[in-house]
Design a protein around this motif. Structure first.
Motif, PDB file in Angstrom:
ATOM      1  N   VAL A   1       0.855  -1.174   0.000  1.00 30.72           N
ATOM      2  CA  VAL A   1       0.000   0.000   0.000  1.00 30.72           C
ATOM      3  C   VAL A   1       0.896   1.230   0.000  1.00 30.72           C
ATOM      4  CG1 VAL A   1      -0.185  -0.016   2.524  1.00 30.72           C
ATOM      5  CG2 VAL A   1      -1.936   1.144   1.170  1.00 30.72           C
ATOM      6  N   ASP A   2       0.462   2.256  -0.715  1.00 32.36           N
ATOM      7  CA  ASP A   2       1.227   3.498  -0.680  1.00 32.36           C
ATOM      8  C   ASP A   2       0.292   4.681  -0.434  1.00 32.36           C
ATOM      9  OD1 ASP A   2      -0.048   4.013  -3.026  1.00 32.36           O
ATOM     10  OD2 ASP A   2       1.734   3.977  -4.301  1.00 32.36           O
ATOM     11  N   THR A   3       0.831   5.868  -0.522  1.00 28.48           N
ATOM     12  CA  THR A   3       0.049   7.056  -0.201  1.00 28.48           C
ATOM     13  C   THR A   3      -1.179   7.192  -1.105  1.00 28.48           C
ATOM     14  OG1 THR A   3       2.121   8.092   0.423  1.00 28.48           O
ATOM     15  CG2 THR A   3       0.227   9.533   0.171  1.00 28.48           C
ATOM     16  N   ALA A   4      -0.992   6.874  -2.388  1.00 24.03           N
ATOM     17  CA  ALA A   4      -2.102   7.017  -3.322  1.00 24.03           C
ATOM     18  C   ALA A   4      -3.259   6.110  -2.922  1.00 24.03           C
ATOM     19  CB  ALA A   4      -1.636   6.691  -4.731  1.00 24.03           C
TER      20      ALA A   4
ATOM     21  N   LEU B   1      -3.861   4.802   0.140  1.00 16.57           N
ATOM     22  CA  LEU B   1      -4.437   5.243   1.411  1.00 16.57           C
ATOM     23  C   LEU B   1      -5.325   6.465   1.217  1.00 16.57           C
ATOM     24  CD1 LEU B   1      -1.346   4.749   3.727  1.00 16.57           C
ATOM     25  CD2 LEU B   1      -3.522   3.521   3.853  1.00 16.57           C
ATOM     26  N   GLN B   2      -4.886   7.349   0.323  1.00 20.85           N
ATOM     27  CA  GLN B   2      -5.640   8.573   0.090  1.00 20.85           C
ATOM     28  C   GLN B   2      -7.057   8.255  -0.399  1.00 20.85           C
ATOM     29  OE1 GLN B   2      -4.171  12.454  -1.921  1.00 20.85           O
ATOM     30  NE2 GLN B   2      -4.742  11.112  -3.592  1.00 20.85           N
ATOM     31  N   LEU B   3      -7.164   7.223  -1.240  1.00 19.63           N
ATOM     32  CA  LEU B   3      -8.489   6.838  -1.741  1.00 19.63           C
ATOM     33  C   LEU B   3      -9.362   6.297  -0.611  1.00 19.63           C
ATOM     34  CD1 LEU B   3      -7.411   5.282  -5.130  1.00 19.63           C
ATOM     35  CD2 LEU B   3      -8.833   7.315  -4.813  1.00 19.63           C
TER      36      LEU B   3
ATOM     37  N   VAL C   1      -9.113   7.188   2.465  1.00 21.16           N
ATOM     38  CA  VAL C   1      -9.505   8.353   3.264  1.00 21.16           C
ATOM     39  C   VAL C   1     -10.682   9.061   2.598  1.00 21.16           C
ATOM     40  CG1 VAL C   1      -8.781  10.626   4.085  1.00 21.16           C
ATOM     41  CG2 VAL C   1      -7.224   8.694   4.267  1.00 21.16           C
TER      42      VAL C   1
END
Lengths: 680, 97
Positions: B42-45, B47-49, B51
């Motif tokens: 998992v990466d920031t992109a 996790l951002q989704l 959120v």
């Protein structure tokens, strides 16, 4: 959707190759026994950035190798390992290995990691030894002092981080950066979701979240900067020391509770000054951009066209009369000076400091001198001198050859030097300077000098000189540049295969330059290379032959003569010659060479222009001299086809095409035809 | 209540697909439970989704529920300060490490 990473690969490779050059430079400064922290930091940073980039793009071999390298460098940095000569050499080799691994990756070739594996083992072993000797005393100290001694040194840093649109697609992941931050100490992270659009509307390729964090660490500021190094330019970052006085303030809210909550105080405190605390990384490069060379060439080409159009307009306007014609001419004069400036500016864009070529020599000298057991100091001057990129690219190999020659043949072994009353350490100098419209590059050494008798004898053996011929010093030195000549008593793998100096001279002549040697027995040898600053324009003398106009590069012209009738004579084997300052010059009738109908066939009715190329002179028979002019060279190869004796073409003011003569080529051609005609 | 299984990799590469998957999930309406036990990368992109989904659910008066969460997902969320937003504050890891 997959992301096109290739273009980022290219940037990574370009930057990494540059960084490796810097690392190599720093390594060469790293002398055994002294761990200069600045130098080691430079080296460490390069290894670290390459590791980061390689890891990001999935170049695992490179990442793994640089990781080991980094671990070792960290030990060097902390002083647990001392840089020995052996280690320095191994580190230099590792630069080569990383380079070749990157080239292989770049060209999608299979890489050979055998050498890298050996180095990696060596580094691991060195690190293991260091920590083994370190472990015992360190352990006891650590138990006793870790809490009181280290805790006060911990600094709290406030870090504000906001991504710019390109961050994620450039392969930078904030998650990874925060992981690394957490590795430095105690990290508190607060996210701000204010800027996050609705799930339906958001662009998943962009990072819309912002963070503020407090990092308590004993690591220096530079360690934090390193983590964000690759994201530089793609994020707004602020790193500031938490205000002194009082304890480190823990955030009021340990975590943000509900999604649309207002930003936490830390975020607002850090956010207003993101630029002020921008990372210093790459500060020097911020004012430069990378531009493809073809774009500049296109620009240069267009400017060349403008110059031609402008001079056509100028000639056209010369025939006009009246008040308005004066104003037109005044405007054209203004245009001319502006265009001239524009042309010079574009040329300057193509100019690069010669230092980028010189920078490979410290390594070369280091490697060769240790291989040959000689002590050599390299002195470089004038590396800021600028020269056209094309010239620069082609001068590298000839220079390497000359420097190798100096080291291999010039500088004596330390014992011989001492016996000759010189210091044991030899010196090789590289100098560059501008001289008129040319650049001079001078390679000199304080070695034993050229052995004239030996060269002459060798020249006779090879049949380059007649048995009884008496040669002047320059003529003897000139023999070295003859094809197939080698003076090395025994050929080494460095130089002396006899393929060298003639190639060196040919390369330099092709660039429109020349090379000269001078030497003093016991005191050393100096090689001077003169090169034009640019290959795009040339100062030319326009000459007329019949209805044709040719351009002779000014550098090739010695002088022009008007002959009295009957001065020329026919000499067997050499054709027509005229006496000139104690020597006889062959006459080259341009109209015969190019099959043009001349105005006059009598030498006394036209002019003889004495030209020089490749160290030989000849008289060009022409009808008359026209003006002198700076002309833009158009390549014959690209626009038509290569023609012997012609260096290029240009378009003159009135719109006609004029050929630019290649004097050395023309002289070769003339010699060949004379031999044909006289049957020798 | 429907349970949605998240893929093994929630990264930038899969982000566009993940966005569509989450939107479809949300459009189904009603109570929703995510199963993140299979998430390995998992990466920031990614996790951002998640959120963004959580916020959308929240705005609609729902909570984001988890049936299971892998250690990788949990650790990454914690690192970026997203545990509470994602409703992972008191969840124990399970499934893929």
């Amino acid at each position: 959707m997959s992301i096109e990473l290739d273009q980022f690969h290219e940037v990574f490779f370009a930057e990494s190759f540059e960084a490796l050059d810097a690392m190599e430079g720093a390594l060469l400064q790293l002398s055994p026994g002294t761990a200069d922290s600045e130098t080691i930091n430079t080296i460490f940073r390069v290894a670290h950035s390459i590791k980061g980039g390689a890891g990001m793009f999935g170049f695992n071999e490179i990442a793994s190798f640089t990781h080991t390298l980094e671990t070792l460098l960290d030990e060097l940095r902390s002083g647990r390992i001392q840089p020995t000569a052996q280690l320095c050499d191994a580190l230099l080799q590792s630069v080569d290995e990383v380079r070749s691994m990157m080239s292989a990756t770049q060209q999608h070739q299979v890489m050979d990691t055998s050498a890298a594996d050996v180095l990696q083992e060596l580094f691991k072993q060195a690190v293991a030894e260091a920590s083994a000797t370190d472990a015992a005393p360190a352990a006891t100290v650590a138990v006793a002092t870790v809490t009181p001694a280290i805790a006060p040194e911990r600094t709290a840093w406030r870090i504000g981080f906001r991504a710019l649109p390109e961050l994620l697609v450039r392969g930078n992941d904030p998650l990874r950066m925060f992981e690394e931050l957490a590795g430095l100490g105690e990290l508190e992270v607060h996210v701000e979701t204010e800027g996050l659009p609705d799930l339906e509307l958001l662009d998943p390729m962009q990072c819309h979240l912002q963070w503020s964090a407090v990092l308590k660490t004993s690591a220096p500021r530079s360690s934090i900067d390193l983590i964000f190094e690759w994201a530089e330019g793609d994020c707004e970052l602020s790193v500031a020391r938490q205000e002194e006085g009082g304890s480190v303030r823990a955030p009021e809210q340990p975590a943000v509770s509900s999604p649309p909550s207002p930003p936490v105080p830390q975020a607002s405190a850090a956010a207003p000054r993101p630029m002020a605390a921008r990372l210093p990384i790459g500060g020097g490069d911020a004012s430069s951009i990378r531009v493809g060379i073809e774009k500049i060439d296109e620009l240069l080409n267009t400017v060349g066209e403008i110059v031609i159009t402008q001079s056509m307009l100028g000639q056209l306007a010369a025939g006009f009369e009246g008040v308005r014609a004066d104003r037109l001419r005044a405007g054209l004069t203004q245009l001319e000076s502006n265009v001239r400036e524009l042309q010079e500016s574009v040329m300057r864009v193509r100019m690069l400091p010669v230092g980028s070529v010189f920078s490979r020599f410290p390594r070369l000298v280091h490697d060769l001198s240790s291989r040959l057991g000689k002590k050599i100091r390299l002195q470089i001057n004038g590396e800021q001198t600028e020269v056209d990129k094309t010239v620069l690219e082609k001068i590298g190999d000839p220079l390497v050859h000359l420097v190798r020659n100096s080291i291999d043949h010039g500088i004596e072994a330390p014992a011989d030097r001492v016996a000759a009353g010189k210091s044991a350490e030899g010196t090789v100098r590289l100098d560059a300077c501008h001289k008129g419209g040319a650049i001079n590059i001078i390679i000199s050494d304080d070695g034993k000098g050229l052995d004239k008798a030996h060269i002459l004898q060798k020249g006779r053996e090879k049949g380059l000189v007649g048995e009884s011929a008496v040669l002047s010093d320059p003529e003897i030195y000139d023999l070295i540049f003859q094809p197939g000549f080698s003076t090395a008593a025994q050929a080494t793998d460095l130089s002396g295969r006899g393929v060298g100096m003639d190639v060196v001279r040919r390369n330099i002549t092709e660039l429109g330059g020349n090379v000269e040697l001078s030497s003093a027995p016991g005191a050393g040898t100096t090689t001077t290379i003169t090169l034009p600053l640019t290959l795009a324009i040339v100062d030319g003398q326009l000459v007329a032959v019949g209805e044709e106009t040719y351009i002779v590069p000014l550098v090739a012209i010695v002088e022009s003569l008007q002959l009295r009738p009957g001065v020329a004579s026919q000499v067997y084997d050499h054709g027509e010659v005229i006496p000139f300052r104690g020597e006889y010059l062959p006459i080259i009738r341009l109209h015969e060479m190019f099959g043009v109908e001349p105005h006059s066939r009598e030498l006394s009715e036209g002019l003889v222009m004495v030209v020089e190329g490749d160290g030989r002179r000849a008289g060009l028979f022409i009808d008359k001299l026209l003006g002198q002019q700076q002309v833009v060279i158009k390549s014959m190869e690209t626009n038509y086809t290569r023609i012997e004796g012609i260096g290029g073409a240009t378009i003159l003011g009135e719109g006609t095409v004029s050929l630019i003569l290649d004097i050395p080529g023309l002289l070769r051609m003339a010699r060949a035809t004379t031999r044909l005609r006289t049957g020798t | 209540m429907s349970t949605v299984m998240l893929g093994g990799s929630l990264t930038l590469r899969e982000a566009t697909d993940l966005q569509q998957q989450l939107l479809a999930t949300d459009a189904a309406g009603g109570e929703l439970e995510l199963d993140g036990s299979g998430v390995q990368r998992v990466d920031t992109a990614g996790l951002q989704l998640l959120v963004a989904l959580a916020r959308r659910r929240h705005a609609a008066g729902h909570r984001l529920r988890w049936s299971a969460v892998s250690a990788a997902l949990l650790q990454a969320s914690a690192r970026l300060g997203l545990l509470d937003i994602l409703g992972l504050g008191d969840v124990q890891p399970k499934g893929a490490a």
